[in-house]
Design an enzyme around this catalytic site. Structure first.
Site, PDB file in Angstrom:
ATOM      1  N   HIS A 160       0.977  -0.962   0.166  1.00  0.00           N
ATOM      2  CA  HIS A 160      -0.118   0.203  -0.017  1.00  0.00           C
ATOM      3  C   HIS A 160       1.076   1.171  -0.133  1.00  0.00           C
ATOM      4  CE1 HIS A 160      -3.019   2.735   2.148  1.00  0.00           C
ATOM      5  NE2 HIS A 160      -3.384   2.720   1.012  1.00  0.00           N
TER       6      HIS A 160
ATOM      7  N   GLU B 128       0.664  -0.422  -4.878  1.00  0.00           N
ATOM      8  CA  GLU B 128      -0.294   0.250  -5.179  1.00  0.00           C
ATOM      9  C   GLU B 128      -0.033   1.624  -4.830  1.00  0.00           C
ATOM     10  OE1 GLU B 128      -3.979   2.666  -3.537  1.00  0.00           O
ATOM     11  OE2 GLU B 128      -2.029   2.346  -2.643  1.00  0.00           O
TER      12      GLU B 128
ATOM     13  N   ASP C  98      -1.086   6.210  -5.859  1.00  0.00           N
ATOM     14  CA  ASP C  98      -2.204   7.134  -6.145  1.00  0.00           C
ATOM     15  C   ASP C  98      -1.713   8.201  -6.920  1.00  0.00           C
ATOM     16  OD1 ASP C  98      -3.959   6.206  -3.768  1.00  0.00           O
ATOM     17  OD2 ASP C  98      -1.878   6.691  -2.849  1.00  0.00           O
TER      18      ASP C  98
ATOM     19  N   HIS D 140      -1.059  11.056  -2.580  1.00  0.00           N
ATOM     20  CA  HIS D 140      -2.244  10.446  -1.807  1.00  0.00           C
ATOM     21  C   HIS D 140      -3.370  11.654  -1.689  1.00  0.00           C
ATOM     22  CE1 HIS D 140      -5.291   9.384   0.957  1.00  0.00           C
ATOM     23  NE2 HIS D 140      -5.338   8.345   0.515  1.00  0.00           N
TER      24      HIS D 140
ATOM     25  N   GLU E  27      -4.105   4.113  -8.518  1.00  0.00           N
ATOM     26  CA  GLU E  27      -5.479   4.362  -8.102  1.00  0.00           C
ATOM     27  C   GLU E  27      -5.607   5.768  -8.677  1.00  0.00           C
ATOM     28  OE1 GLU E  27      -6.616   4.464  -3.907  1.00  0.00           O
ATOM     29  OE2 GLU E  27      -8.189   6.069  -4.373  1.00  0.00           O
TER      30      GLU E  27
ATOM     31  N   LYS F 283      -6.953   9.223  -8.382  1.00  0.00           N
ATOM     32  CA  LYS F 283      -7.227   9.879  -7.010  1.00  0.00           C
ATOM     33  C   LYS F 283      -8.203  11.072  -7.416  1.00  0.00           C
ATOM     34  CE  LYS F 283      -7.042   8.754  -2.737  1.00  0.00           C
ATOM     35  NZ  LYS F 283      -7.476   7.366  -2.402  1.00  0.00           N
TER      36      LYS F 283
ATOM     37  N   ASP G 215      -0.059  -2.184   4.393  1.00  0.00           N
ATOM     38  CA  ASP G 215       0.863  -1.162   4.846  1.00  0.00           C
ATOM     39  C   ASP G 215       2.387  -1.863   5.112  1.00  0.00           C
ATOM     40  OD1 ASP G 215      -0.472   1.110   4.507  1.00  0.00           O
ATOM     41  OD2 ASP G 215      -0.717   1.594   6.596  1.00  0.00           O
TER      42      ASP G 215
HETATM   43  O1  G3P Z   1      -5.866   0.524  -2.613  1.00  0.00           O
HETATM   44  C1  G3P Z   1      -6.853   1.157  -1.959  1.00  0.00           C
HETATM   45  C2  G3P Z   1      -6.600   2.199  -0.889  1.00  0.00           C
HETATM   46  O2  G3P Z   1      -5.363   2.678  -1.317  1.00  0.00           O
HETATM   47  C3  G3P Z   1      -7.817   3.228  -1.061  1.00  0.00           C
HETATM   48  O3  G3P Z   1      -7.596   4.003  -0.136  1.00  0.00           O
HETATM   49  O4  G3P Z   1      -7.294   6.332   0.690  1.00  0.00           O
HETATM   50  O5  G3P Z   1      -5.537   4.398   1.009  1.00  0.00           O
HETATM   51  O6  G3P Z   1      -6.131   5.600  -1.042  1.00  0.00           O
HETATM   52  P1  G3P Z   1      -6.482   5.179   0.269  1.00  0.00           P
HETATM   53 CA    CA Z   2      -4.826   4.439  -2.785  1.00  0.00          CA
END
Ligand code: G3P
Ligand code: CA
Length: 266
Positions: free
Chosen positions: A33, A60, A62, A75, A134, A136, A261
């Protein structure tokens, strides 16, 4: 139903130990993450490299967009929490945002870390590990889907069987746009809230015209939800795992992946 595709079948064979009779995953794949956000400043090269050292199958991360329409890996919609600057991402140029320190807030040892551009991230990690990208806050960044699609297409990152790219978002309209642009990329719908009844069959059916994954927040997860997601033909990655014992109960539900994480927890 979107699955199984050759990409996913290949990944399943390589990464997921499945029951040979039912193809039910016995162990989820490991997704770092924001890299390894428990150990390093999130969404930085230090974090992504640490996650790789911990053997993740996917990173993962953003993606948002700057004032000069450059894609950056960060993020929040502001730089306030994760850099030494203040203000909205969309009010910085790429040069300005990359002049900020994106590591010291976490630990002074990381003060050399910068906000990566998406191009830098893909050049460093594309084709070496799976990428769970992702989109965002896409409503803040008109055209972001097209720009992301270009970055992936220009690097030939849309059809890797060994190290796929999967795009996810909370914004279903953005995913639909992305699907029109690059139908071959697998998409995931992120779920945060739902009614007490759970997600409806109707909603799941509506996702199935463009998405292959339905990825709920860990606090929503129970056996019924996971069964329903699977019955509709979706795979599921759960976010965000922060405790060791969460890995055990999620394994028991046969989910396909855990977004963690601390990628060394499993
Ligand atoms: O991978 C999903 C997760 O990352 C979504 O929430 O806020 O951590 O981007 P966030
Ligand atoms: Ca994310």
């Amino acid at each position: 139903m979107k699955f199984p595709t050759s990409i996913w079948s290949s990944l399943i064979r390589k990464k997921i130990k499945s029951d040979p009779n039912t193809s039910v995953p016995l162990f989820p794949i490991k997704i770092g993450h924001r890299g390894a956000a428990g150990y390093c400043p999130e969404n930085t090269f230090a974090s992504f490299h640490r996650a790789l050292l911990m053997g993740v199958d996917f990173l993962e991360m953003d993606v948002q967009m700057t004032k000069d329409d450059e894609l950056v890996v960060i993020h929040d919609s502001t730089v306030n929490r994760t850099t030494n600057g203040k203000g909205k991402v969309k009010d910085f140029t790429l040069i300005e945002i990359q002049a900020l320190d994106a590591g010291r807030w976490f630990d002074p040892r990381f003060s050399n870390e910068r906000v990566p551009s998406l191009g830098e991230f893909l050049d460093e990690f594309g084709g070496k590990v799976g990428i769970l990208l992702e989109i965002k806050n896409p409503s803040l960044y008109p055209g972001i889907e097209k720009k992301i699609a270009h970055e992936l297409l220009n690097r030939g990152l849309v059809s890797s069987e060994e190290h796929p790219v999967i795009v996810q978002s909370f914004d279903q309209n953005s995913l639909k746009k992305f699907h029109q642009l690059v139908p071959s990329i697998q998409l995931g719908v992120l779920l945060k809230k739902f009614t007490r009844k759970g997600i409806s069959d109707q909603e799941l059916v509506s996702f199935s015209s463009y998405a292959s994954f339905v990825n709920p927040k860990i606090t929503m997860v129970n056996r019924r939800l996971i069964e329903k997601i699977h019955q509709h033909g979706f795979k599921t990655f759960i976010w965000t795992v922060k405790k060791r014992n969460e890995v055990d109960f999620l394994r028991y539900y046969h989910v396909e992946g855990l977004i963690c994480d601390f990628p060394d927890f499993f």
